[in-house]
Design an enzyme around this catalytic site. Structure first.
Site, PDB file in Angstrom:
ATOM      1  N   PHE A  93       0.924  -1.072   0.246  1.00  0.00           N
ATOM      2  CA  PHE A  93      -0.107  -0.030  -0.059  1.00  0.00           C
ATOM      3  C   PHE A  93       1.143   1.321  -0.038  1.00  0.00           C
ATOM      4  O   PHE A  93       1.562   1.292   0.948  1.00  0.00           O
ATOM      5  CB  PHE A  93      -1.017  -0.100   1.299  1.00  0.00           C
ATOM      6  CG  PHE A  93      -1.874   0.979   1.339  1.00  0.00           C
ATOM      7  CD1 PHE A  93      -3.264   0.953   0.756  1.00  0.00           C
ATOM      8  CD2 PHE A  93      -1.738   2.139   2.028  1.00  0.00           C
ATOM      9  CE1 PHE A  93      -4.047   1.814   0.995  1.00  0.00           C
ATOM     10  CE2 PHE A  93      -2.994   3.200   2.287  1.00  0.00           C
ATOM     11  CZ  PHE A  93      -3.870   3.001   1.679  1.00  0.00           C
ATOM     12  N   PRO A 111       8.879  10.239   1.033  1.00  0.00           N
ATOM     13  CA  PRO A 111       9.851  10.830   1.868  1.00  0.00           C
ATOM     14  C   PRO A 111       9.606  11.963   2.442  1.00  0.00           C
ATOM     15  O   PRO A 111      10.003  12.293   3.487  1.00  0.00           O
ATOM     16  CB  PRO A 111      10.967  10.641   0.652  1.00  0.00           C
ATOM     17  CG  PRO A 111      10.453   9.706  -0.467  1.00  0.00           C
ATOM     18  CD  PRO A 111       9.154   9.820  -0.375  1.00  0.00           C
ATOM     19  N   THR A 149       5.769  -1.563   3.754  1.00  0.00           N
ATOM     20  CA  THR A 149       5.708  -2.890   4.154  1.00  0.00           C
ATOM     21  C   THR A 149       5.388  -3.783   2.838  1.00  0.00           C
ATOM     22  O   THR A 149       4.332  -3.465   2.142  1.00  0.00           O
ATOM     23  CB  THR A 149       4.790  -3.087   5.465  1.00  0.00           C
ATOM     24  OG1 THR A 149       5.205  -2.317   6.555  1.00  0.00           O
ATOM     25  CG2 THR A 149       4.727  -4.586   5.916  1.00  0.00           C
ATOM     26  N   ARG A 182      13.466 -15.535  39.198  1.00  0.00           N
ATOM     27  CA  ARG A 182      14.523 -14.769  39.677  1.00  0.00           C
ATOM     28  C   ARG A 182      14.807 -14.325  40.907  1.00  0.00           C
ATOM     29  O   ARG A 182      13.990 -13.936  41.469  1.00  0.00           O
ATOM     30  CB  ARG A 182      14.936 -13.608  38.624  1.00  0.00           C
ATOM     31  CG  ARG A 182      15.891 -12.890  39.086  1.00  0.00           C
ATOM     32  CD  ARG A 182      17.042 -13.139  38.759  1.00  0.00           C
ATOM     33  NE  ARG A 182      18.212 -11.990  38.747  1.00  0.00           N
ATOM     34  CZ  ARG A 182      19.590 -12.184  38.489  1.00  0.00           C
ATOM     35  NH1 ARG A 182      20.062 -13.453  37.929  1.00  0.00           N
ATOM     36  NH2 ARG A 182      20.379 -11.199  38.473  1.00  0.00           N
ATOM     37  N   HIS A 185       6.237  13.414   2.748  1.00  0.00           N
ATOM     38  CA  HIS A 185       5.041  13.557   2.914  1.00  0.00           C
ATOM     39  C   HIS A 185       4.511  12.251   3.946  1.00  0.00           C
ATOM     40  O   HIS A 185       4.215  11.355   3.247  1.00  0.00           O
ATOM     41  CB  HIS A 185       4.062  14.016   1.939  1.00  0.00           C
ATOM     42  CG  HIS A 185       4.395  15.320   1.263  1.00  0.00           C
ATOM     43  ND1 HIS A 185       5.499  15.323   0.356  1.00  0.00           N
ATOM     44  CD2 HIS A 185       3.738  16.497   1.746  1.00  0.00           C
ATOM     45  CE1 HIS A 185       5.410  16.700   0.217  1.00  0.00           C
ATOM     46  NE2 HIS A 185       4.478  17.277   0.878  1.00  0.00           N
ATOM     47  N   GLU A 228       1.053   4.754  10.647  1.00  0.00           N
ATOM     48  CA  GLU A 228      -0.452   4.748  10.583  1.00  0.00           C
ATOM     49  C   GLU A 228      -1.082   6.005  11.440  1.00  0.00           C
ATOM     50  O   GLU A 228      -2.186   5.844  12.289  1.00  0.00           O
ATOM     51  CB  GLU A 228      -1.263   3.635  10.467  1.00  0.00           C
ATOM     52  CG  GLU A 228      -0.745   2.800   9.404  1.00  0.00           C
ATOM     53  CD  GLU A 228      -1.215   1.393   9.701  1.00  0.00           C
ATOM     54  OE1 GLU A 228      -2.428   1.185  10.153  1.00  0.00           O
ATOM     55  OE2 GLU A 228      -0.618   0.237   9.173  1.00  0.00           O
ATOM     56  N   GLY A 229      -0.230   7.081  11.598  1.00  0.00           N
ATOM     57  CA  GLY A 229      -0.655   8.047  12.477  1.00  0.00           C
ATOM     58  C   GLY A 229       0.219   8.352  13.810  1.00  0.00           C
ATOM     59  O   GLY A 229       0.055   7.318  14.353  1.00  0.00           O
ATOM     60  N   THR A 230       0.951   9.189  13.854  1.00  0.00           N
ATOM     61  CA  THR A 230       1.764   9.722  14.975  1.00  0.00           C
ATOM     62  C   THR A 230       0.867   9.829  16.221  1.00  0.00           C
ATOM     63  O   THR A 230      -0.229  10.351  15.915  1.00  0.00           O
ATOM     64  CB  THR A 230       2.686  10.900  14.943  1.00  0.00           C
ATOM     65  OG1 THR A 230       2.145  12.071  14.598  1.00  0.00           O
ATOM     66  CG2 THR A 230       3.557  10.425  13.601  1.00  0.00           C
ATOM     67  N   ARG A 270      -5.682   0.851  11.402  1.00  0.00           N
ATOM     68  CA  ARG A 270      -5.201   1.163  12.726  1.00  0.00           C
ATOM     69  C   ARG A 270      -6.274   0.384  13.967  1.00  0.00           C
ATOM     70  O   ARG A 270      -5.762   0.080  14.801  1.00  0.00           O
ATOM     71  CB  ARG A 270      -5.768   2.728  12.969  1.00  0.00           C
ATOM     72  CG  ARG A 270      -4.700   3.569  12.215  1.00  0.00           C
ATOM     73  CD  ARG A 270      -5.310   4.837  12.000  1.00  0.00           C
ATOM     74  NE  ARG A 270      -4.433   5.950  11.494  1.00  0.00           N
ATOM     75  CZ  ARG A 270      -4.959   6.990  10.588  1.00  0.00           C
ATOM     76  NH1 ARG A 270      -6.157   7.419  10.749  1.00  0.00           N
ATOM     77  NH2 ARG A 270      -4.149   7.826  10.120  1.00  0.00           N
TER      78      ARG A 270
END
Length: 409
Positions: free
Chosen positions: A149, A154, A184, A293, A156, A388-390, A268
């Site tokens: 997709f 670079p 991807t 542990r 935008h 897919e959205g910051t 998302r």
């Protein structure tokens, strides 16, 4: 009613035992088919991914990706929530459960499935012609054809309206030129859904989607190397050097940003679930480690500070899963809004990263070793946080929804 009968009826029902793996009983919301799908995907990931993922991650490769795709197709994981054309037609909740189990193995595997099904296949299924659906979707559902997709460029990412990839008409044909970045599946894909500006509108209103066979002259997809996140995933650049396409390559069902943004919203949603898979794997690793542990003469899980960390992690993990389930039910009812998807992605990815970081502190120095999954999940989630959205974009989506004021510019 006698006194004895009244006393009997007043007795509380016997409570089920506390389940550390499901402390608030979310599984009670799932039906037999939901549980069966989750079990199938978990078993596949346990058998086919977990024995090898540390090596794949360390080497920065995903060998046998085509075989993995075919196996994922055979269990119905590709285009899972789509109807027809060989797709499973699963519910949104079932698709979400699959995303959680896949990302519990590795974010790269879940990304392979998300891009295939929720981006490339979803775009063709929703906006394509019947001929395009018949041509591509059955092979993609079976994993015989891998899709990618192409939206991000670079220069935008968060502002796709400014994309420079351009499609111009030449007679009945289209000619595409431009570059896409961080794609991807790009270098192994047989088909790419590429979004480009056209002269049919301005300010993003003329953006169209194109179905591009990757063997077309002028198309290339060099793989991106030297990543420190999503290392067990194929990530590429797409280069379109005057790629000539016939008129029927365009997706006829949409013009403008509504097309790619609706695809992103669908993907998302899978992230809302998937991030909780990475968090669960890290949490479970921390619990197991804390019980075995020993320091100062006893397991570190017996110390108050460690138990406080585990309790806080469990609360955020299962709150996130419950949120994902709620959004899935809304999607199945046709009531899920994009703002609600932003709510889920913003919360769950942020909390998943914090769970991984806390798990790493419990494991101490061992937390950075690939013998444990924690650091791998933590670094993968750094990519999930921004793709897919910051964080900032989802905050602004919610801010606008809450105030009615647009603060994007």
């Amino acid at each position: 009613m006698s006194t004895t009968e009244s006393a009997e009826s007043a007795k509380p029902a016997k409570l089920p035992p506390f389940d550390p793996a499901d402390p608030i009983g979310i599984d009670d919301l799932l039906g037999p088919e939901d549980l069966a799908i989750r079990s199938t995907v978990r078993a596949w990931a346990t058998d086919r991914v977990l024995p090898h993922i540390a090596e794949w991650y360390e080497n920065g490769e995903l060998p046998g990706i085509r075989e993995l795709a075919r196996e994922l197709g055979s269990i119905g994981a590709l285009g899972m929530s789509l109807q027809g054309y060989g797709c499973a037609g699963a519910t949104a909740v079932q698709y979400g459960l699959a995303c959680l189990e896949l990302e519990a193995a590795d974010s790269g595997i879940r990304s392979l499935v998300s891009v295939q099904g929720s981006l490339a296949m979803y775009a063709i299924h929703r906006f394509g012609s019947e001929e395009q659906r018949q041509q591509w979707l059955p092979g993609m559902a079976a994993g015989e054809t891998i899709g990618c997709f192409g939206l991000t460029e670079p220069d935008h990412g968060s502002d796709p309206a400014g994309m420079r990839t351009y499609a111009k008409r030449d007679g009945d044909d289209w000619i595409l030129s431009g570059r896409k970045m961080w794609i991807t599946n790009g270098s192994v894909a047989g088909v790419a859904v590429v979004w480009a500006q056209t002269d049919e509108g301005s300010g993003g209103s003329g953006i169209r989607g194109f179905v591009v066979p990757t063997g077309t002259n002028g198309f290339s997809a060099p793989e991106i190397k030297h990543k420190w996140s999503l290392r067990a995933s194929v990530t590429s650049e797409l280069v379109l050097d005057e790629v000539r396409l016939p008129a029927d390559a365009v997706l006829p069902g949409v013009t403008g940003l509504r097309g790619p943004l609706s695809c992103l919203s669908h993907a998302r949603y899978g992230i809302v679930w998937g991030a909780m898979g990475a968090a669960r794997a890290s949490f479970e690793s921390a619990v197991d480690y804390a019980k075995t542990r020993e320091q100062f003469g006893k397991p570190i899980g017996g110390f108050q500070l460690t138990q406080a960390k585990l309790a806080d992690m469990a609360v955020e993990l299962h709150k996130g899963i419950l949120l994902a389930h709620h959004l899935g039910r809304r999607m199945d009812a046709g009531r899920l809004r994009p703002e609600q998807v932003s709510f889920g992605k913003l919360n769950n990815v942020r909390e998943a990263i914090e769970i991984c970081r806390t798990a790493r502190t419990i494991l101490g120095a061992n937390g950075i070793s690939l013998e444990y999954p924690v650091m791998r999940h933590a670094t993968n989630l750094e990519s999930v946080l921004t793709y897919e959205g910051t964080v900032e974009m989802h905050q602004l989506v919610l801010g606008k929804a809450l105030t009615g004021l647009d603060a994007f510019r």
